[in-house]
Design a protein around this motif. Structure first.
Motif, PDB file in Angstrom:
ATOM      1  N   UNK A   1       0.807  -1.219   0.000  1.00 56.35           N
ATOM      2  CA  UNK A   1       0.000   0.000   0.000  1.00 56.35           C
ATOM      3  C   UNK A   1       0.829   1.251   0.000  1.00 56.35           C
ATOM      4  N   UNK A   2       2.118   1.153  -0.312  1.00 50.18           N
ATOM      5  CA  UNK A   2       3.003   2.311  -0.210  1.00 50.18           C
ATOM      6  C   UNK A   2       2.883   3.227  -1.415  1.00 50.18           C
ATOM      7  N   UNK A   3       2.070   2.848  -2.425  1.00 48.93           N
ATOM      8  CA  UNK A   3       1.935   3.719  -3.582  1.00 48.93           C
ATOM      9  C   UNK A   3       0.866   4.775  -3.376  1.00 48.93           C
ATOM     10  N   UNK A   4       0.117   4.667  -2.279  1.00 50.83           N
ATOM     11  CA  UNK A   4      -0.971   5.615  -2.028  1.00 50.83           C
ATOM     12  C   UNK A   4      -0.418   6.907  -1.439  1.00 50.83           C
ATOM     13  N   UNK A   5      -1.218   8.011  -1.524  1.00 47.80           N
ATOM     14  CA  UNK A   5      -0.790   9.258  -0.887  1.00 47.80           C
ATOM     15  C   UNK A   5      -0.592   9.033   0.619  1.00 47.80           C
ATOM     16  N   UNK A   6       0.295   9.864   1.204  1.00 49.94           N
ATOM     17  CA  UNK A   6       0.698   9.569   2.585  1.00 49.94           C
ATOM     18  C   UNK A   6      -0.473   9.663   3.566  1.00 49.94           C
ATOM     19  N   UNK A   7      -1.410  10.588   3.288  1.00 50.23           N
ATOM     20  CA  UNK A   7      -2.509  10.715   4.259  1.00 50.23           C
ATOM     21  C   UNK A   7      -3.438   9.515   4.209  1.00 50.23           C
TER      22      UNK A   7
ATOM     23  N   UNK B   1      -4.227   7.125   7.361  1.00 50.34           N
ATOM     24  CA  UNK B   1      -5.581   6.751   7.762  1.00 50.34           C
ATOM     25  C   UNK B   1      -5.708   5.235   7.872  1.00 50.34           C
ATOM     26  N   UNK B   2      -5.147   4.535   6.880  1.00 48.79           N
ATOM     27  CA  UNK B   2      -5.240   3.070   6.899  1.00 48.79           C
ATOM     28  C   UNK B   2      -4.499   2.496   8.104  1.00 48.79           C
ATOM     29  N   UNK B   3      -3.338   3.100   8.350  1.00 45.49           N
ATOM     30  CA  UNK B   3      -2.546   2.625   9.481  1.00 45.49           C
ATOM     31  C   UNK B   3      -3.287   2.856  10.792  1.00 45.49           C
ATOM     32  N   UNK B   4      -3.899   4.040  10.917  1.00 45.16           N
ATOM     33  CA  UNK B   4      -4.627   4.361  12.143  1.00 45.16           C
ATOM     34  C   UNK B   4      -5.804   3.410  12.321  1.00 45.16           C
ATOM     35  N   UNK B   5      -6.544   3.181  11.217  1.00 47.48           N
ATOM     36  CA  UNK B   5      -7.680   2.269  11.292  1.00 47.48           C
ATOM     37  C   UNK B   5      -7.202   0.889  11.707  1.00 47.48           C
ATOM     38  N   UNK B   6      -6.055   0.497  11.176  1.00 47.58           N
ATOM     39  CA  UNK B   6      -5.483  -0.797  11.536  1.00 47.58           C
ATOM     40  C   UNK B   6      -5.181  -0.894  13.006  1.00 47.58           C
ATOM     41  N   UNK B   7      -4.531   0.153  13.551  1.00 50.25           N
ATOM     42  CA  UNK B   7      -4.165   0.147  14.970  1.00 50.25           C
ATOM     43  C   UNK B   7      -5.403   0.013  15.843  1.00 50.25           C
TER      44      UNK B   7
END
Lengths: 311, 282, 560
Positions: A58-64, A68-74
């Motif tokens: 998922x590193x090709x997506x914009x940083x924000x 968001x994905x990372x936060x949702x994951x946490x």
């Protein structure tokens, strides 16, 4: 707004901010985590393969979007995937945690005993030279490199004296030296704060008044000094937590124990960013939670703070 | 001098000949001076080469020729410790400078402006404090890469929050003082009062903290070196030196013990001098 | 009758920075059973050290060099200085008790009042748990605390200063001691509270037959309350005798000077009203609320100043009198432009103070001198830099000075004005005494030639002789420069000496305002009467004052 609610709100805010900071810091690498990890020439990956990897992570997506994905994951307990081993980060942490918890909690308990012993001896023993000797212990402990202490303990206790086996040690034996090693850097600041707050309390006028009522030293320590010295000591609980984490990283490396510290050390060595990010965020949550608990418990110890709680 | 519980106990005759507190200070200054000289002109203190070893002399115990013994590749350990002083002390200096400059700037700005600026800056400081120091410096190292300078900067970053908090609280304390009020009351402008009263009276405590941080920076840098994130081998660096000798704990005690004692002595001395500096400014 | 307490050639020293300094040089005293001996002296006189020697609690570094402290007990005489520590511990709290100086810090903050009062009973194993509990309630009631059961459960921070001091007295008398050492028992309290606490101590002494050693800086308190007075100066006894004799026919010059300087003991009459001119300062309907905005909405909102108005004629002194929490400082700071009141108007001549807040014109019109001369000077700047700073702040052409030589000349002139030697300019604040520092603060305020000076408790932290000198200086400067003062104080005795007009404040409201003569000699409001009544003075002096009042009022009649 009740104090407890307001204070908890603040704590959540700090955690969110820490998460964002940790994310941005670790993703501010030149290029991105994938390039940092896989772009070295000896792996010989083509640009297309790298791009594919990016998409997988998922590193090709914009940083924000990533944030968001990372936060949702946490929030749902999905801490991401290790770049190094491909394993789930939450699984890695779950395996490493018990051993570190055992080490840290035992080390902390030993440190508290050590610190209280030093502080009482440094303020209470009869002979002045003895008090001076105990007072000089915390500054000495603070100055010793923890990793060196571990190695020297190993050298002296295991190799010279043969008291604790290095090979084929049972779980209890394997804990003895690491616990001692991690206890010293915790005990030092704790003893320093204890000594200072006992000194401060003893200098208060109400101690002189208690003495004028005929109080013995034992009465003073148990009835007048102990509770008044506790609060300043509690306020460094968060700092001690940080010391415990640092201690675990070093101690586990020295004694080649598995655990969170070892996991951290390896994550840094291999630039395994998802693992490091998860550990940083979890530690920050721990730090904030401990400070929150101290602030919520403090009014039970000091009645002067109760007013603020109800206001 | 603060009272102690023990002062409540029966008094004994005053002891003569107890250690003079000045004596330990003089000793500490001497230790630091030697370490500093090692860092600046190491070749004056040893004729041995810190990098190239003589294979035949490997793992020799301390002797007149090699006071600290030799390591696995036959290098003189004392020479490596002496040449390592430069890396460790320079690193500590950089670390303290980073924390001092950035942290004090944040703290003074927050304390002297107040309002939203202060609120925002201090929340950032809260976040920096929430991440345990070692993890924060490891994150910075992952960001910047390994190396002596990067490790020093990483250690410096961890002390920014402490400097910022102290600087802010000092500025706020001085700002509330009667003499600052009197200065404003006689028509002083914000900048004039800041320059004449607030900064001179706030920075004493901040400089004392810088002195205290120096010792702790040496320790933290050596820890990063030990973990392998600082200077690459064969650079002589105190933490790395101890890490390299771990494999020989069973056979060559001097390899770990002696460099560790040097680190402890230098850190202890730095802290002793810092305590004296603080006593002088308080 | 033999004396309960005999102090014989007592000398005490302290270790300070590796040298011993003697602070009490061979003092001998006697205190009869059931009587009150007042130990009077200024700061550094050694009076507290003597008290600590008696109770065996010299701070670390203190040592009795020679002499004895003999106590006549039921079991025979003992020398407290020779007693074994454990035996001394058994005497403390039981036979010898302490009433400390500052009730704010003398109670353990995390212990209930009940536990604090019970401490001496528990320490000396007085009785069963239940008996101690009942005794504590009795004691709390005896010292005049309402609802003892509730008070016993409360913590110190929930009680007022006067109530805390009552609790401390309850603990001191718990075991009916022979000797009570009261170390400045009322200096931290408001005057009206001070009077009630001293009354309580006197009652208890009569009831228990204990002797009291009353340590005080206040000669008036000693004069009012003691049978005998001992005057100390720099660790030596200046005078020791019956209170009446010491006050009326002092043997030493020092005692005579103390008597002359103590405002409460002065029988001088208040200033006569001067010709009323157009007022220079006008404060109108001033209101100030602390806490939340929007008055009176939140639980923590608090009206510090409530509709206060006053006028000050040019060249006169207006005293703002009140106890703590009366709002007097808030008014003074509003006049000096340091904060904006919630509503109201303040004018100095044509100047609207609230509109000009922070402007140079206001700065040049009004200056503030605050209470604590230790906090008001920057510790790192020389006296010359401090005094000259206002001139550097003003713009050139508007009173500002940049030229170094000119600046030095102005500083020298300012120092001369406050009677400090010129070389003081090179000193740092820590090299000066409290009185000298306060002179510096005054010089700094005057160097830009303001019309009005707000003096916020400007002499309260000083010893009486120094206080008297500063008051003299202020009077002289007023005469020479035509200054107008707003003099904020809690001390009516000082008002008598310096004020032309007076406003008495209570909880933010002005209860009485008028000329000093009218307010001090024929107060209309009962609170003013209570304040005046609370100023300590021996009865014979009160009688003398009443006679003088009669004279002045008839004198006025003749003029009218």
């Amino acid at each position: 707004m009740p104090y407890a609610v307001r204070r908890t709100g603040q704590a959540v805010l700090v955690i969110v901010a820490t998460f964002v900071l940790a994310f941005l810091l670790l993703h501010a690498l030149p290029g991105d985590a994938i390039v940092a990890r896989y772009a070295s020439p000896e792996l010989g990956l083509t640009a297309a393969q790298l791009q594919e990897l990016r998409e997988v992570y998922g590193a090709d997506q914009p940083i924000w979007v990533q944030l968001w994905q990372s936060a949702a994951g946490f929030l749902t307990g999905d801490l991401g995937t290790s770049l190094q081993s491909g394993a789930d980060v939450e699984a890695l942490i779950a395996t490493a945690l018990p051993s570190t918890l055992a080490l840290a909690s035992l080390g902390f308990a030993v440190a508290v005993l050590l610190a209280v012993g030093i502080a009482v001896a440094a303020t209470f023993s009869g002979a002045e030279w003895l008090r001076r000797a105990f007072r000089s212990l915390p500054p000495l402990f603070v100055s010793i490199p923890v990793f060196w202490l571990g190695i020297v303990l190993l050298q002296v206790v295991s190799f010279r004296l043969g008291l604790v086996p290095v090979i084929n040690a049972n779980p209890v034996e394997a804990l003895v030296l690491p616990v001692l090693t991690i206890a010293v850097p915790i005990a030092a600041p704790l003893a320093q704060v204890l000594i200072r707050s006992i000194d401060d309390t003893v200098a208060e006028p109400f101690i002189a008044v208690a003495r004028s009522r005929g109080a013995s030293p034992r009465w003073l320590l148990s009835k007048e000094v102990a509770r008044n010295s506790l609060l300043p000591t509690l306020t460094i609980a968060g700092v001690l937590f940080g010391e415990l984490i640092a201690g675990a990283v070093v101690t586990e490396t020295v004694f080649a124990r598995t655990g969170l510290g070892r996991l951290t050390q390896e994550a840094v060595a291999t630039r395994d960013i998802p693992v490091l990010q998860a550990i940083v965020v979890i530690s920050a949550v721990g730090f904030v939670a401990i400070n929150l608990a101290v602030d919520l418990v403090a009014p039970a110890i000091d009645p002067r703070l109760r007013k603020a709680v109800h206001a | 001098m603060s009272a102690t519980i023990a002062s409540l106990l029966p008094k004994r005759a005053e002891r003569s000949g107890r250690p003079n507190p000045r004596a330990t200070l003089v000793l500490a200054i001497a230790v630091l001076a030697i370490a500093l000289a090692w860092a600046v002109v190491p070749w004056l203190f040893t004729a041995q080469d810190p990098i190239a070893g003589v294979a035949l002399d490997a793992l020799q115990a301390p002797s007149a020729e090699h006071p600290f013994g030799t390591d696995a590749t036959g290098r003189d350990l004392l020479a490596r410790v002496i040449f390592g002083a430069g890396n460790s002390l320079a690193g500590a200096a950089i670390a303290v400078l980073v924390g001092l400059v950035v942290g004090t700037a944040i703290g003074v700005l927050a304390g002297s402006t107040g309002g939203l600026v202060e609120e925002a800056l201090m929340r950032v400081v809260d976040v920096l404090l929430a991440i345990p120091g070692l993890l924060l410096s490891l994150s910075v190292i992952v960001l910047l890469g390994f190396g002596v300078t990067n490790a020093a900067i990483a250690v410096g970053v961890t002390s920014i929050a402490v400097f910022a908090r102290l600087a802010r609280s000092q500025v706020v304390r001085v700002r509330r003082s009667d003499y600052v009020e009197a200065a404003f009351g006689s028509g002083g402008s914000f900048l004039a009062v800041l320059r004449r009263h607030v900064l001179p009276n706030s920075l004493g405590a901040v400089l004392a903290l810088a002195a205290l941080q120096f010792g702790s920076a040496i320790l933290q840098i050596s820890t990063l070196g030990f973990l392998g994130y600082g200077a690459p081998p064969p650079t002589p660096e105190w933490g790395l030196l101890i890490a390299e000798s771990r494999d020989y704990v069973a056979t060559a005690w001097w390899l770990t013990t002696l460099p560790g004692l040097v680190v402890a002595a230098v850190v202890l001395s730095a802290n002793r001098v810092a305590a004296a500096v603080r006593g002088g400014t308080a | 009758m033999s004396a309960l307490l005999t102090i014989d050639d007592l000398a005490v020293s302290y270790r300070a920075r590796r040298e011993r300094r003697t602070v009490v040089h061979g003092v001998s005293l006697e205190l009869q059973r059931g009587e009150v001996l007042a130990l009077v002296g200024e700061s550094g006189s050694g009076k507290t050290t003597i008290g600590q020697s008696i109770i065996g609690l010299l701070p670390e570094g203190g040592r009795i060099e020679r002499g004895g402290v003999h106590l006549e007990l039921a079991g025979g005489p003992v020398d407290l200085t020779k007693l074994a520590p454990r035996a001394m511990q058994q005497l403390r709290g039981a036979r010898v008790a302490l009433v400390p100086q500052d009730p704010g810090t003398s109670l353990n903050p995390v212990q209930t009042i009940g536990d604090s009062v019970a401490a001496p009973l528990r320490i000396h194993r007085w009785g069963t748990k239940e008996a101690i509990r009942r005794r504590v309630l009795d004691l709390l009631e005896r010292v005049g605390l309402d609802d003892p059961a509730r008070r016993a459960r409360q913590y110190p921070h929930e009680l007022s200063g006067g109530m805390r001091q009552r609790a401390l007295i309850a603990a001191a008398i718990a075991l009916e001691p022979d000797l009570i050492v009261a170390d400045e028992p009322t200096s931290a309290l408001d005057v009206t509270v001070q009077r009630r606490i001293l009354d309580l101590l006197a009652d208890l002494r009569a009831e228990l037959g204990s002797s009291v050693l009353l340590i005080t800086h206040d000669l008036a308190v000693a004069a009012e309350r003691a049978d005998d007075i001992a005057v100390l100066r720099a660790g030596r006894l200046e005078e020791h005798g019956a209170a009446r004799t010491v006050l009326r026919e002092p043997q030493s010059d020092y005692t005579a000077a103390l008597l002359a300087d103590a405002p409460a003991l002065s029988d001088a009459s208040p200033r006569l009203p001067r010709l009323a001119a157009q007022p220079l300062v006008t404060i109108d309907a001033l209101v100030h609320d602390y806490g939340r905005r929007g008055a009176g909405t939140g639980a923590d909102a608090f009206r510090a100043v409530d509709d206060v108005g006053l006028q000050i004629a040019p060249g006169t002194t207006h005293a703002l009198v009140g106890e703590s929490g009366s709002g007097k400082t808030t008014i003074g700071r509003a006049l000096a432009g340091f904060h904006r009141p919630s509503s109201g108007a303040i004018r100095i001549g044509e100047l609207d103070v609230l509109a000009e807040r922070g402007s140079r014109r206001l700065r040049r019109a009004v200056q503030l001198v605050s209470q604590n001369p230790f906090a008001s000077l920057d510790p790192r700047r020389t006296i010359g830099q401090t005094i000259g700073e206002p001139l550097q702040n003003l713009p050139l052409g508007d009173g500002g000075v940049r030229d170094r030589r000119l600046l030095a000349e102005r500083v020298a002139a300012a120092l001369q004005q406050v009677a400090l030697p010129a070389e003081t300019a090179d000193r740092l604040p820590r090299e000066l005494s409290g009185g000298q520092r306060q002179r510096v603060a005054i010089a700094r305020a005057l160097i830009i030639e303001p019309q009005v000076v707000v003096l916020d408790e400007a002499v309260s932290a000083l010893d009486v002789t120094v206080q008297s000198q500063i008051l003299e200086l202020l009077e002289r400067l007023q005469r020479e420069l035509g200054l107008t003062y707003l003099f904020i104080t809690h001390d009516l005795a000082v008002v008598r000496r310096i004020a032309d007009t007076v406003t008495v404040l209570r909880r933010g409201r002005a209860v009485e305002t008028g000329t000093a003569q009218q307010v001090l000699t024929s107060p209309r409001h009962e609170y003013t009467q209570a304040l005046l009544e609370a100023v300590p003075a021996p009865d014979w002096l009160r009688d003398a004052r009443r006679g003088q009042e009669a004279r002045t009022s008839t004198g006025q009649l003749e003029v009218a």
